[in-house]
Design an enzyme around this catalytic site. Structure first.
Site, PDB file in Angstrom:
ATOM      1  N   ASP A 165       0.844  -1.192   0.000  1.00 12.71           N
ATOM      2  CA  ASP A 165       0.000   0.000   0.000  1.00 12.71           C
ATOM      3  C   ASP A 165       0.883   1.248   0.000  1.00 12.71           C
ATOM      4  O   ASP A 165       1.991   1.212  -0.537  1.00 12.71           O
ATOM      5  CB  ASP A 165      -0.930  -0.050   1.219  1.00 12.71           C
ATOM      6  CG  ASP A 165      -2.285   0.576   0.976  1.00 12.71           C
ATOM      7  OD1 ASP A 165      -2.345   1.816   0.889  1.00 12.71           O
ATOM      8  OD2 ASP A 165      -3.280  -0.162   0.869  1.00 12.71           O
ATOM      9  N   HIS A 207      -4.196   5.657   4.333  1.00  9.07           N
ATOM     10  CA  HIS A 207      -4.823   4.518   3.668  1.00  9.07           C
ATOM     11  C   HIS A 207      -4.247   3.175   4.111  1.00  9.07           C
ATOM     12  O   HIS A 207      -4.974   2.269   4.549  1.00  9.07           O
ATOM     13  CB  HIS A 207      -4.688   4.680   2.156  1.00  9.07           C
ATOM     14  CG  HIS A 207      -5.452   3.686   1.352  1.00  9.07           C
ATOM     15  ND1 HIS A 207      -4.932   2.459   0.996  1.00  9.07           N
ATOM     16  CD2 HIS A 207      -6.695   3.740   0.834  1.00  9.07           C
ATOM     17  CE1 HIS A 207      -5.831   1.790   0.289  1.00  9.07           C
ATOM     18  NE2 HIS A 207      -6.903   2.553   0.171  1.00  9.07           N
ATOM     19  N   SER A 360     -11.112  -0.965  -1.028  1.00  9.95           N
ATOM     20  CA  SER A 360      -9.870  -1.027  -0.259  1.00  9.95           C
ATOM     21  C   SER A 360     -10.123  -1.498   1.159  1.00  9.95           C
ATOM     22  O   SER A 360      -9.263  -2.123   1.781  1.00  9.95           O
ATOM     23  CB  SER A 360      -9.203   0.350  -0.200  1.00  9.95           C
ATOM     24  OG  SER A 360      -8.444   0.606  -1.340  1.00  9.95           O
TER      25      SER A 360
END
Length: 508
Positions: A165, A207, A360
């Site tokens: 990521d 994220h 996600s």
């Protein structure tokens, strides 16, 4: 826990949790065999891939074994600069600027030098839909996937789970315990061993940390949220803080994670194209027995993003709080399972917690459950693990697998119970035996199909002719397997209310 479950019961409806039956066991074995016989193929390139999605001046130069120096020399001859070499996957990343005309070179005579391909590098980005963060009192995602029952069977173990990521805040109080200080991961953006995001003020910088918390935040620590599995995390930073990157870094990130022993790799990112380095990295992971879990994408379209669309990956779509496919979730025939991806509370940067939406957020639900199953049953093969996840799913939408929900909503308790049942029943992986052909349900043992029914079973061919009767006296002798043809046969057993029919897969 009881009060929390009561509150969740009032707030959210979750699908029924069917018991694990002999039919589920057969489904796992059939799907395991099918997965074991599928060879990962390079997909046909998408026609008309937009030039705007290429990384300007950046190319991947694939080379044959022992031809790395030739590739480096060829790049220099063409006026390029070598940025990085991945000797395991066999490609060099080079920057040519305006000195290279790919349309001319792609069909040039460079192939005779032992170079396998020349491809532009492509953009890749995280697959989250931004949302204003706020605290969520209860984790509805874990509730509808039956975490309360799954954690009665297992909470974690010696498994490595990689988060490929844009970096993970490994110092977060709810994550630190599941990182090894000696090897927290690697940063392919900066080329160092510190995979934390660089700038916490960038909106998307949280994220990877959010994804990691969904899969493996610490449990029973009286703090924050609970992740699916108490396993070792590896942070593999391949995207920048804004969630943007390129496919060659992702490819090397996947390869690095697998070489570090990751059994599960989460890919909450997507691209519209899978160039050869990325495809080969996914195939490499599968060959090493690692499960790749990827987000299907957030465009609300009937096409799955890459790498999720590759056969090597489990494509995961997102559910909303009403257990329907989220409006933003992509779907298509590659969709394998779905998981909650709306209003998901998880870890943020600098010790915070926040809510986010996206496929996600759905992918690490599946990756976390997969790691939990492996922690419970570490001897599982990749085909069996993937078969268990799909057979454990609770069917949604149209009956059977469909393009929107795949096999359905993954159920953590059913996945653990299936792995436990398969172990206790002695169902070892499919093998080739000197005695010839085997029924998939016998799995190399004297167990026959009749053992699952406690009554005689009639085996028929595709024309409806009886080819064997199992379980009637001497019929329990499994020598009859050598005389059965390979392929799909049919069975019927019992009578009245106990009458059952189905298919049998005979393994060569």
């Amino acid at each position: 826990m009881a009060l929390v479950l009561i509150a969740l019961t009032i707030a959210y409806a979750r699908p029924d949790c069917p018991p694990v039956t002999d039919s589920d066991i057969l489904n796992v074995l059939q799907r395991e065999y099918a997965l074991a016989t599928v060879i990962a193929k390079t997909p046909e390139p998408k026609s008309g891939c937009p030039l705007s999605e290429r990384v300007p001046g950046r190319y991947a130069v694939g080379f044959e074994p022992a031809r790395q120096e030739v590739a480096v020399a060829w790049i220099a001859e063409k006026g390029g600069k070598v940025l990085r070499v991945d000797s395991v996957l066999g490609f060099a990343v080079a920057y040519f600027g305006d000195s290279l005309s790919p349309e001319e070179e792609l069909s040039g005579e460079w192939r005779c030098l032992g170079l396998r391909y020349l491809e532009p590098d492509y953009q890749v980005w995280v697959t989250r839909i931004p949302n204003d963060p706020y605290f969520l009192t209860y984790q509805w995602d874990k509730y509808v996937m039956y975490a309360d029952r799954a954690w009665d069977l297992a909470t974690g173990g010696q498994v490595k789970l990689a988060i490929v990521d844009n970096g993970v805040d490994y110092l977060h109080p709810d994550l630190a315990a599941n990182f090894d200080p000696a090897n927290r991961g690697y940063d392919f953006v900066r080329g160092d061993n510190d995979p934390r995001p660089d700038n916490a003020s960038v909106p998307e910088a949280f994220h990877g940390t959010h994804v990691a918390g969904i899969a493996a935040a610490a449990i029973d620590n009286s703090l924050g949220v609970a992740g699916w599995a108490q396993v070792q995390l590896l942070a593999v930073r391949c995207l920048n803080d804004s969630g943007q990157g390129n496919t060659t870094d992702v490819a090397s990130g996947i390869r690095w994670a697998v070489d570090q022993g990751a059994r599960v790799v989460n890919l909450s990112l997507g691209a519209t194209y899978s160039p050869q380095p990325l495809t080969e990295a996914c195939n490499y992971a599968v060959q090493q027995g690692a499960l790749l879990v990827a987000a299907s994408g957030n465009d609300g379209l009937g096409s799955i993003n890459y790498p999720a669309a590759l056969e090597a990956c489990v494509a995961v779509g997102a559910l909303s709080t009403d257990s329907r496919l989220a409006s933003f979730s992509n779907y298509g025939h590659e969709q394998e399972v779905v998981a909650p991806g709306v209003d998901i509370l998880s870890t943020g940067l600098n010790g915070t917690y926040l809510k986010a939406d996206g496929t996600s957020m759905a992918a690490p639900q599946v990756a976390g459950v997969a790691a939990l199953v492996l922690a419970h049953s570490p001897g599982l093969s990749l085909p069996r693990l993937r078969a268990i996840l799909t057979a454990a799913a609770v069917d949604l939408g149209q009956l059977g697998r469909d393009n929107r929900y795949g096999y359905g909503l993954l159920n953590a308790w059913r996945a653990l119970e299936l792995s436990r049942r398969l172990e206790s029943d002695g169902c070892s992986p499919a093998v080739t035996s000197e005695r010839g052909q085997w029924l998939i349900v016998s799995r190399g043992r004297a167990r026959t199909l009749a053992a699952a029914f406690d009554c005689p079973v009639e085996v028929l061919d595709c024309a409806g002719r009886t080819v064997a009767t199992i379980g009637s006296g001497s019929g329990r002798d499994d020598n009859f397997l050598a005389s059965l043809p390979s392929g799909v046969l049919y069975f019927r057993s019992g009578s009245g209310a106990g009458f059952r029919t189905g298919r049998i897969l005979v393994i060569p």
